[in-house]
Design a protein around this motif. Sequence first.
Motif, PDB file in Angstrom:
ATOM      1  N   GLY A 166      11.600  -6.985   0.155  1.00 26.65           N
ATOM      2  CA  GLY A 166      10.481  -6.048   0.067  1.00 26.65           C
ATOM      3  C   GLY A 166      10.512  -5.136   1.278  1.00 26.65           C
ATOM      4  O   GLY A 166       9.663  -5.225   2.169  1.00 26.65           O
ATOM      5  N   VAL A 167      11.492  -4.227   1.283  1.00 26.12           N
ATOM      6  CA  VAL A 167      11.803  -3.468   2.499  1.00 26.12           C
ATOM      7  C   VAL A 167      10.828  -2.318   2.763  1.00 26.12           C
ATOM      8  O   VAL A 167      10.878  -1.699   3.823  1.00 26.12           O
ATOM      9  CB  VAL A 167      13.256  -2.949   2.449  1.00 26.12           C
ATOM     10  N   ASP A 168       9.970  -2.023   1.811  1.00 25.90           N
ATOM     11  CA  ASP A 168       8.842  -1.113   2.032  1.00 25.90           C
ATOM     12  C   ASP A 168       7.634  -1.764   1.395  1.00 25.90           C
ATOM     13  O   ASP A 168       7.524  -1.850   0.161  1.00 25.90           O
ATOM     14  CB  ASP A 168       9.114   0.259   1.431  1.00 25.90           C
ATOM     15  N   ILE A 169       6.725  -2.253   2.222  1.00 27.16           N
ATOM     16  CA  ILE A 169       5.592  -3.034   1.707  1.00 27.16           C
ATOM     17  C   ILE A 169       4.424  -2.157   1.249  1.00 27.16           C
ATOM     18  O   ILE A 169       3.532  -2.631   0.547  1.00 27.16           O
ATOM     19  CB  ILE A 169       5.097  -4.043   2.772  1.00 27.16           C
ATOM     20  N   ARG A 170       4.427  -0.893   1.589  1.00 21.57           N
ATOM     21  CA  ARG A 170       3.270  -0.028   1.314  1.00 21.57           C
ATOM     22  C   ARG A 170       2.949   0.139  -0.170  1.00 21.57           C
ATOM     23  O   ARG A 170       1.758   0.174  -0.531  1.00 21.57           O
ATOM     24  CB  ARG A 170       3.479   1.336   1.984  1.00 21.57           C
ATOM     25  N   PRO A 171       3.938   0.223  -1.068  1.00 18.89           N
ATOM     26  CA  PRO A 171       3.584   0.346  -2.482  1.00 18.89           C
ATOM     27  C   PRO A 171       2.974  -0.920  -3.090  1.00 18.89           C
ATOM     28  O   PRO A 171       2.512  -0.898  -4.225  1.00 18.89           O
ATOM     29  CB  PRO A 171       4.933   0.658  -3.159  1.00 18.89           C
ATOM     30  N   PHE A 172       2.950  -2.017  -2.320  1.00 19.81           N
ATOM     31  CA  PHE A 172       2.508  -3.311  -2.850  1.00 19.81           C
ATOM     32  C   PHE A 172       1.322  -3.846  -2.057  1.00 19.81           C
ATOM     33  O   PHE A 172       1.207  -5.041  -1.796  1.00 19.81           O
ATOM     34  CB  PHE A 172       3.678  -4.299  -2.804  1.00 19.81           C
ATOM     35  N   SER A 173       0.423  -2.963  -1.691  1.00 18.41           N
ATOM     36  CA  SER A 173      -0.644  -3.305  -0.745  1.00 18.41           C
ATOM     37  C   SER A 173      -1.650  -4.320  -1.282  1.00 18.41           C
ATOM     38  O   SER A 173      -2.383  -4.932  -0.502  1.00 18.41           O
ATOM     39  CB  SER A 173      -1.387  -2.039  -0.305  1.00 18.41           C
ATOM     40  N   GLU A 174      -1.677  -4.533  -2.592  1.00 15.89           N
ATOM     41  CA  GLU A 174      -2.628  -5.492  -3.168  1.00 15.89           C
ATOM     42  C   GLU A 174      -1.971  -6.824  -3.513  1.00 15.89           C
ATOM     43  O   GLU A 174      -2.605  -7.690  -4.110  1.00 15.89           O
ATOM     44  CB  GLU A 174      -3.277  -4.889  -4.424  1.00 15.89           C
ATOM     45  N   LYS A 175      -0.718  -6.990  -3.158  1.00 12.82           N
ATOM     46  CA  LYS A 175       0.034  -8.177  -3.582  1.00 12.82           C
ATOM     47  C   LYS A 175       0.395  -9.088  -2.406  1.00 12.82           C
ATOM     48  O   LYS A 175       0.418  -8.667  -1.256  1.00 12.82           O
ATOM     49  CB  LYS A 175       1.319  -7.757  -4.304  1.00 12.82           C
ATOM     50  N   TRP A 176       0.691 -10.337  -2.757  1.00  8.68           N
ATOM     51  CA  TRP A 176       1.365 -11.309  -1.885  1.00  8.68           C
ATOM     52  C   TRP A 176       0.709 -11.497  -0.524  1.00  8.68           C
ATOM     53  O   TRP A 176       1.397 -11.682   0.494  1.00  8.68           O
ATOM     54  CB  TRP A 176       2.843 -10.927  -1.721  1.00  8.68           C
ATOM     55  N   ASP A 177      -0.603 -11.464  -0.466  1.00  8.68           N
ATOM     56  CA  ASP A 177      -1.369 -11.717   0.768  1.00  8.68           C
ATOM     57  C   ASP A 177      -1.114 -10.699   1.874  1.00  8.68           C
ATOM     58  O   ASP A 177      -1.492 -10.915   3.027  1.00  8.68           O
ATOM     59  CB  ASP A 177      -1.091 -13.121   1.311  1.00  8.68           C
ATOM     60  N   LEU A 178      -0.498  -9.580   1.547  1.00 17.93           N
ATOM     61  CA  LEU A 178      -0.224  -8.586   2.583  1.00 17.93           C
ATOM     62  C   LEU A 178      -1.495  -8.068   3.238  1.00 17.93           C
ATOM     63  O   LEU A 178      -1.536  -7.834   4.449  1.00 17.93           O
ATOM     64  CB  LEU A 178       0.575  -7.422   1.987  1.00 17.93           C
ATOM     65  N   LYS A 179      -2.542  -7.920   2.444  1.00 17.03           N
ATOM     66  CA  LYS A 179      -3.810  -7.431   2.986  1.00 17.03           C
ATOM     67  C   LYS A 179      -4.379  -8.424   4.005  1.00 17.03           C
ATOM     68  O   LYS A 179      -5.010  -8.031   4.989  1.00 17.03           O
ATOM     69  CB  LYS A 179      -4.809  -7.207   1.848  1.00 17.03           C
ATOM     70  N   LYS A 180      -4.136  -9.727   3.770  1.00 17.74           N
ATOM     71  CA  LYS A 180      -4.609 -10.740   4.718  1.00 17.74           C
ATOM     72  C   LYS A 180      -3.862 -10.651   6.041  1.00 17.74           C
ATOM     73  O   LYS A 180      -4.396 -11.000   7.093  1.00 17.74           O
ATOM     74  CB  LYS A 180      -4.436 -12.135   4.130  1.00 17.74           C
ATOM     75  N   ARG A 181      -2.625 -10.215   6.005  1.00 19.22           N
ATOM     76  CA  ARG A 181      -1.811 -10.153   7.220  1.00 19.22           C
ATOM     77  C   ARG A 181      -1.972  -8.834   7.979  1.00 19.22           C
ATOM     78  O   ARG A 181      -1.793  -8.792   9.194  1.00 19.22           O
ATOM     79  CB  ARG A 181      -0.331 -10.339   6.861  1.00 19.22           C
ATOM     80  N   LEU A 182      -2.282  -7.751   7.245  1.00 20.01           N
ATOM     81  CA  LEU A 182      -2.301  -6.427   7.873  1.00 20.01           C
ATOM     82  C   LEU A 182      -3.647  -5.721   7.790  1.00 20.01           C
ATOM     83  O   LEU A 182      -3.832  -4.680   8.418  1.00 20.01           O
ATOM     84  CB  LEU A 182      -1.239  -5.529   7.220  1.00 20.01           C
ATOM     85  N   GLY A 183      -4.573  -6.280   7.033  1.00 21.44           N
ATOM     86  CA  GLY A 183      -5.819  -5.579   6.770  1.00 21.44           C
ATOM     87  C   GLY A 183      -5.639  -4.593   5.626  1.00 21.44           C
ATOM     88  O   GLY A 183      -4.533  -4.365   5.136  1.00 21.44           O
ATOM     89  N   SER A 184      -6.706  -3.996   5.206  1.00 18.63           N
ATOM     90  CA  SER A 184      -6.656  -3.015   4.119  1.00 18.63           C
ATOM     91  C   SER A 184      -5.796  -1.815   4.518  1.00 18.63           C
ATOM     92  O   SER A 184      -5.886  -1.316   5.646  1.00 18.63           O
ATOM     93  CB  SER A 184      -8.074  -2.548   3.788  1.00 18.63           C
ATOM     94  N   ILE A 185      -4.982  -1.334   3.578  1.00 16.23           N
ATOM     95  CA  ILE A 185      -4.115  -0.192   3.876  1.00 16.23           C
ATOM     96  C   ILE A 185      -4.915   1.087   4.095  1.00 16.23           C
ATOM     97  O   ILE A 185      -4.480   1.987   4.807  1.00 16.23           O
ATOM     98  CB  ILE A 185      -3.065   0.008   2.756  1.00 16.23           C
ATOM     99  N   THR A 186      -6.106   1.166   3.508  1.00  8.70           N
ATOM    100  CA  THR A 186      -6.945   2.356   3.731  1.00  8.70           C
ATOM    101  C   THR A 186      -7.674   2.285   5.066  1.00  8.70           C
ATOM    102  O   THR A 186      -7.872   3.303   5.732  1.00  8.70           O
ATOM    103  CB  THR A 186      -7.967   2.508   2.587  1.00  8.70           C
TER     104      THR A 186
END
Length: 273
Positions: A166-186
């Motif tokens: 997943g070499v660019d995580i930005r298109p998947f901001s609602e998946k795989w707990d990414l929001k928990k690790r980075l906060g909301s993309i907005t």
Amino acid sequence: MNKTIFTIVLFFVILYSNASKIDTIQVYSAAMKKEIKTCVITPDNYDQSKKKFPVLYLLHGYSGNYATWVKNFAEVMKQVDTYNFIAVCVDGNYSSWYFDSPVDSDFKYETYIISELVPFIDQSYKTDTSPNDRAITGLSMGGHGALYLSFKHQDVFGAAGSMSGGVDIRPFSEKWDLKKRLGSITKFPENWEKNTVTNMLDLIHNNKLKLIIDCGVDDFFIEVNRNLHQKMVALKIDHDYIERPGAHNDEYWSNSLQFQFLFFSKFFNNGKN
């Protein structure tokens, strides 16, 4: 004993005795104040040899753990014997994405791997400690993690790979707990921009870091991998890039591992007898 049975038994003993060894160890992380399990696979001649061994670190994907490689990919053990290096199967706590989370202090997996795990392995095993003898790769979330860590720490890793990363995580901001690790993309866009591999290519200088990247053509990460490849070509960053038929699954990664292990074996043996 029947001669046929004796032959079969003898063959089994020989086959079994020439096999890699798996240690399950616990490494304490002072950064996260907990013990973390790790699998270390050593080749069949490890105990008898006086030499030091290169090391390949393996990062699992989302929802995996330290045992994923041993349970799901028997060829890892076989290839450790074939290529004669140590493999370290890292635990990324299900969904760490292998960086230090800027919004959750309980997730400091970059610090753990670079400052705690690697030194522990070097102190506990017969390892070559030069970056020329240390590499890292992973699948899916682990592919992102391997490139992320190697780009930032070229004094630690001399080569790196990604399988279906997943070499660019930005298109998947609602998946795989990414929001928990980075906060909301907005709300925290800078966290996402700073911690996605495709934005980190400026860290690679002089093509010292040897890279292999592959992805199946039916994988949901294929477009972000193609974009990364094209960006690297434009920036004249040397790398091996492979697309093959396949999706985001164990069957593809079992095949991919064969290419990646050969790549790292050649890297470790470059300039050596």
